[in-house]
Design an enzyme around this catalytic site. Structure first.
Site, PDB file in Angstrom:
ATOM      1  N   LEU A  75       0.786  -1.234   0.000  1.00 39.06           N
ATOM      2  CA  LEU A  75       0.000   0.000   0.000  1.00 39.06           C
ATOM      3  C   LEU A  75       0.815   1.279   0.000  1.00 39.06           C
ATOM      4  CD1 LEU A  75      -3.109  -0.764   2.189  1.00 39.06           C
ATOM      5  CD2 LEU A  75      -3.023  -0.245  -0.240  1.00 39.06           C
ATOM      6  N   CYS A 132      -6.797  -6.238   2.310  1.00 34.92           N
ATOM      7  CA  CYS A 132      -5.413  -6.190   1.868  1.00 34.92           C
ATOM      8  C   CYS A 132      -4.537  -7.126   2.689  1.00 34.92           C
ATOM      9  CB  CYS A 132      -4.849  -4.780   1.964  1.00 34.92           C
ATOM     10  SG  CYS A 132      -3.199  -4.700   1.240  1.00 34.92           S
ATOM     11  N   THR A 195      -6.625 -10.386  -3.572  1.00 33.00           N
ATOM     12  CA  THR A 195      -5.656 -11.469  -3.796  1.00 33.00           C
ATOM     13  C   THR A 195      -5.737 -12.573  -2.742  1.00 33.00           C
ATOM     14  OG1 THR A 195      -4.065 -10.125  -2.597  1.00 33.00           O
ATOM     15  CG2 THR A 195      -4.019  -9.983  -4.984  1.00 33.00           C
ATOM     16  N   GLY A 219      -3.810 -12.776 -10.834  1.00 33.46           N
ATOM     17  CA  GLY A 219      -3.575 -13.305 -12.177  1.00 33.46           C
ATOM     18  C   GLY A 219      -4.398 -14.541 -12.481  1.00 33.46           C
ATOM     19  N   GLY A 245     -10.138 -11.066 -10.904  1.00 33.16           N
ATOM     20  CA  GLY A 245      -9.229 -12.144 -10.537  1.00 33.16           C
ATOM     21  C   GLY A 245      -8.838 -12.908 -11.787  1.00 33.16           C
TER      22      GLY A 245
END
Ligand SMILES: Cc1cc2nc3c(=O)[nH]c(=O)nc-3n(C[C@H](O)[C@H](O)[C@H](O)COP(=O)(O)OP(=O)(O)OC[C@H]3O[C@@H](n4cnc5c(N)ncnc54)[C@H](O)[C@@H]3O)c2cc1C
Ligand SMILES: Cc1cc2nc3c(=O)[nH]c(=O)nc-3n(C[C@H](O)[C@H](O)[C@H](O)COP(=O)(O)OP(=O)(O)OC[C@H]3O[C@@H](n4cnc5c(N)ncnc54)[C@H](O)[C@@H]3O)c2cc1C
Ligand SMILES: Cc1cc2nc3c(=O)[nH]c(=O)nc-3n(C[C@H](O)[C@H](O)[C@H](O)COP(=O)(O)O)c2cc1C
Ligand SMILES: Cc1cc2nc3c(=O)[nH]c(=O)nc-3n(C[C@H](O)[C@H](O)[C@H](O)COP(=O)(O)O)c2cc1C
Ligand code: FES
Ligand code: FES
Lengths: 305, 256, 305, 256
Positions: A75, A132, A195, A219, A245
């Site tokens: 961040l 996060c 993620t 990814g 995603g």
């Protein structure tokens, strides 16, 4: 010639097409605009903003994994004041909806950030990042406890008049529970997914490859998990979903739309090749043409039983 | 995003490869210190996912050729090494800021450690036209030096080398060579190579109040300033190696 | 010549090398033995066995994803009686440790299966699968509730004298909590990880691609998540871990070992190319040779801080 | 696991490709109905991950050639279509059980729907030596039929075709053709193609008490019997298409 309508609705906001940049992978738009005309996008979501300016985590901050990347940027950002003073004036020049991603260590942080952003009509909405994996003592913890998700949403909702998007963590046992908490708290939109927490080991140095040990996996590798979560949530909440995603192509985006997302965000793909952002829009349009679908809404949620 | 034809891709030592690619017509301004971000995955494959940053080793506008010199160290560079003449290569670039090149009649020192010598060659060619250059090259052994020795000598520069195993030039590292030079003599210094080397060189430069530039390397996500993967610490705060760099004034870089 | 010792210990059991087949990807050994000499492996884990014979899920049962596969086989197996009568006699011929993977819908099911297997010394241990995403009304649910993990472990432990391995689900907020529950319940070993719950949509048919809608994601795509979980658990429990998830090479295996696994299992890679199972052993040996490491134990947990 | 040199890989219509590969020395027994499981990822890449099953289209032991006929339908077959002469191809196989081929002086019907005709060709060549064959081919249009019509005719078999759009042969599906034949006349029937076609054919065969074999397709994980991805329902319970199949007695298959 078939008239193709790519527009989609996120609560009260209409986007001209469903493709949005994912937070943290497209900076504040300026650099991206050197490669593509960002006004062609559905919307722009900027890098996560925190109360104070932040210099992020130790190097290395990125590692490649099979069909994915791990990042632990941590961040890094100019803080809310820096953002409002330096970045917002530039963003205001673009004719496209902008979402500001915000991150905090406490409910007060989130409320403070939402209040600060409330006066700016050039911002269409805020994306509340309760997921996060890259900040210590907080961050993801918010997104793994449904009562905290509910509280954060409710408090932010009180002070922010625009669109409130809750960005949820996939690192949970039950994503539906979190999404329902956000809906009950008054969120307008849900973003799925942030993620997956992962790591990589450098076997030569016999140490974690990232300076921060753990990182967030994004990814194509995570697409099946992301599509599954969108699908599960879509049948259990009424508010719209931004799906993301691993989207690299129009087909990938359509998977998310059919799973119930009203829009999609593209992160890692834009890093690999910024032009993909526009190509994805074109490919969605082509798919609709080939299949004689005139409205995007006819695709959304099609795969739900 | 560009796609170019590969003119040749030759192995010049066990792990060193030299690739010559056609410079696309719409690219005119290729400066020393620029780099390309090369795609290494095949059609329809998402693995490996990230591009690989490789510096411009040389550029010849007449023949329209860009040269890349790379070392095979992992799967990306191994894939690059399998590319053949007439294959297409996809890349973003030229990227980065590049070295300062508007010097005249100066005495300039270039110092390259290992593969760090690769980007210095194009710089050397450009600067050597109107300046006096000394090139110091360091590497592990002779194998890693022969090619560089030859090409740099052809520019007319004075070239010295050091190898850790002593198989070529001075036995030791390139910093020893530097100490052997009368470093006050130089107006400007350029360097690229491993961090420990740059760190020592920076110390030396601070002592002697010498100015110059370092080209840095960091792991990259996007290579175009979007993701903040590649930042390094400087006196101006964090800077992106891919965007504000890879070249920084040597006095601005903060090594941990 | 350096003498390389690849042996490793899983509780009281010594394996000659750390490479084990992952359950469900190598049948009952027989077919695999046509391609490689399975006695060269560290151990063999067979397909999950249930109380009754089971014919599995609808077709399609497998879908390819970026660097991964989704499967929804659904525990097709001959049932415990079929296994003991038809498969066990064949398995008994191989000179290598065999683990039997068991799945149930209730604690009673697990206890029943463990009791049935207890009398057979040709079985080295049982792998209690509390993490199958592919059976209805149960399966994974066991592995997402730490008190259930504890109870299942304790009850199975009471009736089974050999090695008890708990195979945990990665689809949880806190894997350490699950691992600690297994340890407290008396497990000898922990297996990490089973598949991540995912899905894929066939955009042409506008339907989920798998007959069962959801499936389990395995293969290289999930390796970063798997390594992270092994790393997190290894520093919090004392019992040994079998690490798995996307291992395709010796380097991948070494990542897991350095993250704290005492052995590794290989699933998807064996499906893609059975020869990889032995190649992985060779590559681990080569790495040790190159790095002048004589004992596998010198690698295990090396990346833990 | 085998690796073979590709002798040629030619496009024979918009999406049809014919690949000729060297048959490895240690492989002697290649039967009609066998298939290969081909690797489609490049070095150092884990994507795409799974192999692609493709039937033996023809086999010539003298020239040591195996022929594969495939349709480009997705990324795996698209990758296959980019392979060039002298590239290596990695595969597992020959796999599966294969067709029964020990008939003599029989009247045999082969029925192929779409790409299902591919494995029937080698079978046709083998059986046509000592039997009388009729081949029925169905497809969407002419484009998908020309190649098959030509090669099957060359075996000396009687060949009829049907196309959905009527551009070649009978307008309609291959089952119509079947109804036009005097099906009692045949001693044995082989078929491969889409499930709806096989299902109708099975119904017909049950009515007329005709024996024969179907070659089935299912999504495969391993192709060698390890994972149970590919099972189909039969009167003997679930059977693995890759191991007990792909060829099954037509009366044993249970279609849903
Ligand atoms: C601006 C810049 C210019 C460069 N110029 C050259 C050059 O001219 N010649 C040359 O041989 N090398 C150069 N490098 C280093 C080169 O990028 C790496 O050696 C290469 O990316 C390794 O990829 P790999 O897949 O073979 O290795 P792997 O270790 O398998 O790569 C894994 C990941 O780490 C990254 N990575 C690994 N090593 C480095 C490194 N040293 N720097 C940055 N990222 C790395 C890769 O890009 C990839 O994402 C340069 C790096 C940068 C940042
Ligand atoms: C025993 C057997 C023999 C075959 N022989 C031939 C042949 O001779 N010629 C030919 O053109 N095709 C043949 N097929 C079908 C062929 O395997 C598929 O067309 C091919 O795998 C598609 O791969 P793709 O990546 O291009 O398509 P995609 O749709 O992108 O593939 C995605 C995944 O689905 C699987 N898949 C897709 N279609 C099929 C299918 N019809 N059957 C099985 N798996 C599928 C792929 O293997 C892959 O894992 C055969 C299939 C089987 C099972
Ligand atoms: C380098 C990087 C930085 C990111 N930064 C943020 C962030 O600041 N805030 C946030 O909510 N998500 C952040 N993410 C997550 C992405 O917005 C997105 O949810 C995730 O990467 C999955 O999408 P993708 O696979 O398309 O990248 C970041 C991802 C990456 C790769
Ligand atoms: C086709 C298939 C079948 C599986 N069946 C089982 C099973 O029966 N029991 C079990 O515990 N795990 C089962 N698994 C999970 C694997 O044992 C392993 O945990 C997972 O695949 C991750 O490892 P990998 O990436 O090496 O495949 C199965 C996996 C696959 C791909
Ligand atoms: S690599 Fe993304 S900002 Fe430099
Ligand atoms: S594909 Fe694995 S058993 Fe048939």
């Amino acid at each position: 010639m078939l008239e193709i309508d790519l527009s989609t609705k996120l609560a009260s906001l209409e986007l001209k097409n469903p493709v949005i940049t994912a937070s943290g992978t497209c900076g504040f738009g300026e650099e991206l605009n050197e490669y593509i005309d960002i006004e062609k996008l559905g919307a722009l979501t900027v890098k996560g903003i925190t109360v104070k300016a932040w210099s992020g985590n130790k190097q290395p901050r990125i590692a490649e994994t099979p069909s994915g990347i791990l990042n632990s940027i941590g961040l890094e950002n100019p803080g809310i004041t820096g953002f409002i003073d330096e970045k917002l004036p530039v963003l205001a020049n673009y004719r496209l909806p902008v979402f500001v991603n915000i991150s905090g260590h406490s409910i007060d942080d989130f409320v403070f950030l939402a209040e600060k952003l409330a006066p700016y009509p050039e911002i269409s909405g805020i994306e509340v990042n309760v997921s996060c994996p890259n900040i210590e003592g907080g961050g993801m913890a918010f997104g793994t406890d449904s009562s905290l998700v509910y509280q954060v949403t409710r408090e932010v909702r009180k002070v922010y008049p625009g669109i409130v998007i809750l960005k949820l963590s996939p690192n949970v046992t039950d994503i539906v529970e979190m999404a329902q908490a956000a809906e009950e708290g008054g969120a307008d939109v849900i973003s799925l997914i942030n993620t997956l927490l992962g790591m990589k080991i450098d076997i030569k140095r016999r140490k974690p490859e990232l300076g921060n040990i753990f990182g967030g996996l994004s990814g194509p590798a995570i697409k099946p998990v992301a599509v599954r979560m969108v699908y599960q949530v879509a049948s259990k909440v009424k508010i719209p979903i931004i799906g993301m995603g691993g989207i690299m192509s129009g087909s990938d985006a359509i998977e998310f739309l059919m799973a119930g997302a009203s829009a999609v965000a593209v992160g890692t793909a834009a890093m690999v090749n910024p032009v993909l952002l526009l190509k994805i829009i074109d490919e969605i349009r082509d798919f609709m043409k080939d299949n004689k679908i005139t409205k995007l809404s006819e695709i959304i949620g099609q795969a739900l039983l | 995003m560009n796609e170019s034809r590969i003119k040749s891709n030759i192995q010049i030592s066990e792990n060193y490869f030299l690739m010559e690619i056609e410079s696309p017509d719409d690219i005119k301004d290729i400066k020393p210190g620029h780099f390309l971000n090369l795609r290494v995955n095949s059609i329809n494959s998402t693995d490996p996912l990230l591009r690989r940053p490789i510096s411009i080793h040389d550029y010849n506008p007449e023949s329209g050729s860009v040269f890349l010199l790379y070392k095979r160290v992992g799967r990306g560079t191994e894939i690059l090494s399998t590319y053949k003449k007439d294959d297409k290569i996809n890349f973003l670039g030229p990227l980065g800021n590049g070295f300062t090149v508007d010097f005249k009649k100066k005495k300039i020192l270039l110092m390259g450690g290992g593969m760090g010598a690769a980007p210095l060659y194009y710089l050397c060619r450009v600067l050597s036209r109107e300046n006096r250059l000394t090139v110091l090259l360091g590497a592990n052994d002779k194998d890693e030096l022969v090619y560089f020795l030859e090409i740099f000598k052809n520019t007319g520069a004075e070239v010295h080398s050091a190898s850790i195993d002593g198989s070529c030039g001075h036995k030791g590292n390139v910093i020893d060579l530097c100490l052997m030079e009368n470093i006050y003599d130089y107006d400007y210094i350029y360097s690229c190579g491993p961090v420990p080397m740059l760190k020592e060189l920076q110390k030396l430069a601070f002592e002697k109040d010498l100015k110059g530039e370092f080209s840095l390397e960091e792991r990259m996500g996007c290579g175009i300033g979007l993701c903040l993967s590649c930042v390094c610490k400087t006196v101006k705060g964090n800077q992106r190696v891919c965007k504000e760099g890879p070249v920084f004034p040597l006095e601005e870089v903060i090594f941990e």
